[in-house]
Design an enzyme around this catalytic site. Structure first.
Site, short mmCIF file in Angstrom:
data_model
loop_
_atom_site.label_atom_id
_atom_site.label_comp_id
_atom_site.label_asym_id
_atom_site.label_seq_id
_atom_site.Cartn_x
_atom_site.Cartn_y
_atom_site.Cartn_z
N TYR A 69 -30.11 40.22 17.84
CA TYR A 69 -31.52 40.56 18.07
C TYR A 69 -31.68 42.06 17.94
O TYR A 69 -30.86 42.82 18.47
CB TYR A 69 -31.98 40.14 19.47
CG TYR A 69 -32.23 38.66 19.64
CD1 TYR A 69 -32.94 37.92 18.71
CD2 TYR A 69 -31.74 38.01 20.77
CE1 TYR A 69 -33.16 36.57 18.89
CE2 TYR A 69 -31.97 36.65 20.97
CZ TYR A 69 -32.68 35.93 20.01
OH TYR A 69 -32.90 34.59 20.19
N HIS B 110 -33.91 24.63 13.56
CA HIS B 110 -35.30 24.94 13.91
C HIS B 110 -36.02 25.68 12.80
O HIS B 110 -35.45 26.53 12.13
CB HIS B 110 -35.43 25.69 15.23
CG HIS B 110 -34.67 26.98 15.32
ND1 HIS B 110 -33.59 27.29 14.55
CD2 HIS B 110 -34.84 28.04 16.16
CE1 HIS B 110 -33.14 28.48 14.89
NE2 HIS B 110 -33.87 28.96 15.86
N HIS C 219 -39.77 36.64 18.50
CA HIS C 219 -39.05 37.22 17.36
C HIS C 219 -39.25 36.31 16.15
O HIS C 219 -39.65 35.16 16.29
CB HIS C 219 -37.55 37.34 17.66
CG HIS C 219 -36.82 36.03 17.69
ND1 HIS C 219 -36.62 35.30 18.86
CD2 HIS C 219 -36.25 35.29 16.71
CE1 HIS C 219 -35.96 34.19 18.59
NE2 HIS C 219 -35.72 34.15 17.30
N GLU D 229 -34.40 38.84 14.26
CA GLU D 229 -33.09 38.22 14.46
C GLU D 229 -32.45 38.04 13.10
O GLU D 229 -33.15 37.77 12.12
CB GLU D 229 -33.26 36.84 15.13
CG GLU D 229 -31.94 36.14 15.41
CD GLU D 229 -32.10 34.75 16.04
OE1 GLU D 229 -33.19 34.15 15.92
OE2 GLU D 229 -31.13 34.27 16.65
N HIS E 144 -37.15 31.21 10.75
CA HIS E 144 -37.96 30.59 11.80
C HIS E 144 -38.65 31.68 12.61
O HIS E 144 -38.34 32.86 12.48
CB HIS E 144 -37.09 29.73 12.72
CG HIS E 144 -36.11 30.52 13.54
ND1 HIS E 144 -34.81 30.75 13.13
CD2 HIS E 144 -36.24 31.17 14.74
CE1 HIS E 144 -34.19 31.49 14.03
NE2 HIS E 144 -35.02 31.76 15.02
N HIS F 248 -25.41 31.70 19.97
CA HIS F 248 -26.33 30.92 20.76
C HIS F 248 -25.67 29.58 21.12
O HIS F 248 -25.05 28.95 20.25
CB HIS F 248 -27.59 30.57 19.96
CG HIS F 248 -28.56 31.69 19.76
ND1 HIS F 248 -29.03 32.47 20.77
CD2 HIS F 248 -29.17 32.14 18.63
CE1 HIS F 248 -29.88 33.36 20.29
NE2 HIS F 248 -29.98 33.20 19.00
#
Lengths: 315, 315, 315, 315
Positions: free
Chosen positions: C257, C202, C216, C267, C151, C248
């Site tokens: 990250y 996502h 990112h 990431e 993503h 997260h």
């Protein structure tokens, strides 16, 4: 602190030295650090610092020769010689170099029926990651990247021999009894024992069986994820697996049992298990829960645990 | 995007509803969210938001009744009814409430010989962790804490039925074929297929066997460590395990096969596997590597994979 | 099922193409699959099947050019062109080959201020493990062995732009809103949104910030253990890490990250998170718990999350 | 084998005994096994067998009182008393019961400036899982379920004190030096040392700092996945985290640093790291790579490592 520190090396006969070399080097990830003119090879794991932990001898039989433990001080050789002989077991001291790369060696047959060697010195090589600002693991490594040889499980002829061997290693070599399987009337017989000098659950173990031999020896891996990775690598290379990833009730270890090209059973053993200490209460597994102890998830016999093993070479 | 979204619920008969309830609630970690006067219970997992994903009916046989998939829109019911009938399969629409907590249901027998239900609405309950500032997992949870029901593997009578069912689900319900086992002359027969509507490797699978029934249904777990924890919990509760922690070659999933108190085979399936997409090349397993596909580590048959399954209840 | 499937590729400018190549190939583990005479390189991950997922262009600035998503059918290009223009956004169709290895491309500027490309065809290469009896992962692989580009998080100028972009992607491209951070009076403003077409949490996300750019982009890894291994590899190679291994709250993903040699934030995102579905209740993070959502363990701002990002190249 | 076995208990002052109790019981998962009329509580972890490993005293300051190590035999008390006094350090023997639940205690101030206690006997309680057919972990457990107190890192005033303390523990108490950070001209000063009696990388460590105190003490966890779970639990309970999940270069341990309600820094330390042995080459970290040693992933200072610590209570 003095006396036995840890397992030092195993000495095995193998059927196909070329296949063995490929297997231990490319799949297990060991390095060949010495090779003799008779074809014998000596190997070490990346996280070991002494010259070798495995001796493989070309042979027409796949048998167990001996196991060596490293002691802390050269004077331990003399002290332990005296203690062992006082216990009624004859010993022999081999001069420095008799076992390649080693100092003098104390040799004797344990009550289990196996030849043991004790030594205090072996040529130092160092870990693959060095000892100055080391990486936590070698970026360049092969296959399963086993850390070190962790322990050996030796097979004795019946519980009485297990008990004799256990008593000897507890009383004379000051191993601590981490766990035991008790069978027979009122659990009076030790069918298997796990003994430690380090603070891991075992450096040496005995199990009752039909013959004198080696049930398996084990490589250390960090944890359960390394076990998956190891099993994947075995699958990719068509390694014959005896028992797929599993929890031992005994030692709490995470494990795979599998075979080398000669049929020697190996283990990848992962996790500390618990902090073994001289005052930790010995864990006892009853006859009813024996298989729960061995394979915690099913609580049932699995693979060739009781039927496949390596015979001892010497008579 | 419209049409089938995912597996909605399984409807099974069980032998001992009390034992089943205890098992699914305290060992699997599901919640009973509805109970009918005839003793039927409805259960959901903590990470599901609809009212239930499992219906267990007290019975004197442990059989499979049907499986339901949720579609995105109520209008999908009509669209799919037309498509299915155009394919030559008769359907029936059950009115809202005929299946408890559900809107109207499209009912039909798939070419596999199993009853399928499609529905667009089910009473909303919400995840146990809520949807505002949620915790990543429920601190208060029981046992294995299964996330959701992930997929079902249905058994059909022979490869031809697998092929017929696969064709139907591809063409009419627009499932994508993630993987297949091809046997027979030149690999011309699909002995098993894995079909997806989500971007996980499968939401539905078919395997050839002697009878029409259910091979297993699977709960999702995050990863390999949850697999160990699940197997430990099974060991602690004496759950009958069919196949201990393992890697599937097919789907790459990390797995345990085990049985519920009635003998229904369950799976804990962990990991995304890979991102399934309509344009991902279908993975094919050849007859020679069939068992490598099923159990990657050994590449060999294991457990009761081909002999134990749940028969369909209806004739 | 039709329309957008997943992220197809990112097109970035980098400062030192040689350093970038070494980084993405030897540390991330991607392969260079095409190279243009102007020095532009195209890379793919081992678990991707299309020709490339990353375009790196030699430049004197480290900027974001565009992101491309793959749609299911060529006819989707026309359908989506009509829908996008009906929404009031002008589009352009680039002919086959205008973007190397791709079929025709639908190009437009989203309300977020970023150029998006949609395409249905790209030269097929296949996964490194093949599609017949594949290994679960490539035994021969380099570095972190990232699976695929998962993503991108794009930065918009303020919450209003986040909201406009989110509305557009929901209404026109039929993305589903998995999670949102709501700030402002009564939580009326979306400061960040996570949007999905696959059933992962996502495929695209937006966050409010001072400029138009890229926060990112993420590579997929299987799980938490791969995160440790990835962080170890980064430590070994002196990769600049922004935020060390972390959970997260948003998406439940396990993450690191870090920066590429040009300063683009990357990431490694691990785990499925949860099964995203059109009917899953959108998760909302309140302003008070915003940082708990971003970094679940501390619940506090960390690294350069709000201050470092990649500017868009075009005006 | 005789002499020091492992860390026995820590004795700390805490600000809010009720908050501390809740924290160590419900979040860490320890049990209160004794409570004195002055409000002092004694706690143990599930995998420990002695009565307690932590003493928390209600106070208006959050300070360090002392640390106790367990020796193997009662006669070690006398042997070590003689050795310590021969080294020039005065000692005192407290009678049985002076320290609750303990046999006689050898008390002395180490060259580091900290009070140490040595004892051979403490009331036996047993592990929560028992020692007959034990489960690998307690199904009923709370929070992070820490295994045992693993080690303590004590702060000394400057490298000279670290060196004095290290020399004393090596020469007199026969600890082995696993790792060291060497700073100053030609690396001539030990800024930190890690010392072991078990075969884990450390049972005791010293670091140079501005004051005499305790940098942190650590609980053992099995591995990296337990680290994630622990950090998740901390996030759920708003525990103040100093350093999120991380790899130490030193010891290879997987770690989290965090604070208890009084501000004492704690650690969850996971993994065996490596098999520490008397003959393992000491690992040296140079001044340039000091932070790579402490936090392997970033190689940079992080959190309050050098600024937050617990002062010693006594003068």
């Amino acid at each position: 602190m003095s006396g036995v520190m840890r397992i030092g090396h195993l000495d095995l006969n193998v059927l196909d030295i070329k296949a063995s070399r490929n297997y231990y080097v490319n799949i297990m990830g060991m390095d060949v650090t010495r090779e003799d003119s008779d074809g014998t090879i000596y190997l070490k794991c990346w996280d070991e610092w002494d010259k070798y932990s495995l001796i493989l001898r070309p042979s027409d039989e796949a048998t167990f020769n001996r196991v060596a433990y490293k002691v802390e001080k050269d004077s331990d050789i003399d002290d332990l010689k005296a203690k062992i002989e006082a216990y009624g077991i004859s010993t022999e001291i081999l001069p420095e170099g008799a076992i390649p790369e080693c100092g003098r060696v104390l040799k004797f047959d344990a009550p289990s029926g196996h030849e043991f060697n004790l030594y205090a010195k072996k040529t130092f090589v160092g870990k693959d990651v060095g000892s100055t600002n080391p990486r936590p693991w070698p970026f360049e490594g092969r296959g399963i990247k086993v850390h070190w040889i962790d322990h050996v499980l030796l097979m004795c002829q019946g519980p009485e021999k297990v008990m004799e061997a256990t008593k000897f290693f507890q009383e004379v070599l000051e191993f601590n009894l981490a766990e035991q399987v008790c069978v027979g009337p009122n659990g009076s017989l030790q069918a298997a024992t796990w003994l430690a000098r380090t603070s891991t659950p075992h450096d040496l173990a005995f199990v009752a069986g039909p013959e004198v031999g080696m049930h398996h020896f084990a490589f250390f891996l960090d944890g359960w994820n390394d076990i998956l990775r190891a099993a994947d690598v075995m699958g990719m290379h068509n390694v014959k697996i005896d028992v797929t990833p599993q929890r031992h009730g005994i030692t709490r270890g995470e494990t795979i049992y599998f075979f080398d090209p000669s049929g020697h059973r190996l283990e990848t053993f992962a996790g500390l298990g618990y902090l073994m200490q001289p005052d930790m209460p010995t864990v006892t597994w009853t006859e009813e829960e024996l298989w729960r102890g061995i394979f915690y998830h099913t609580g049932q016999e699995n693979g060739a645990f009781t039927t496949a093993y390596t015979l001892s070479a010497y008579k």
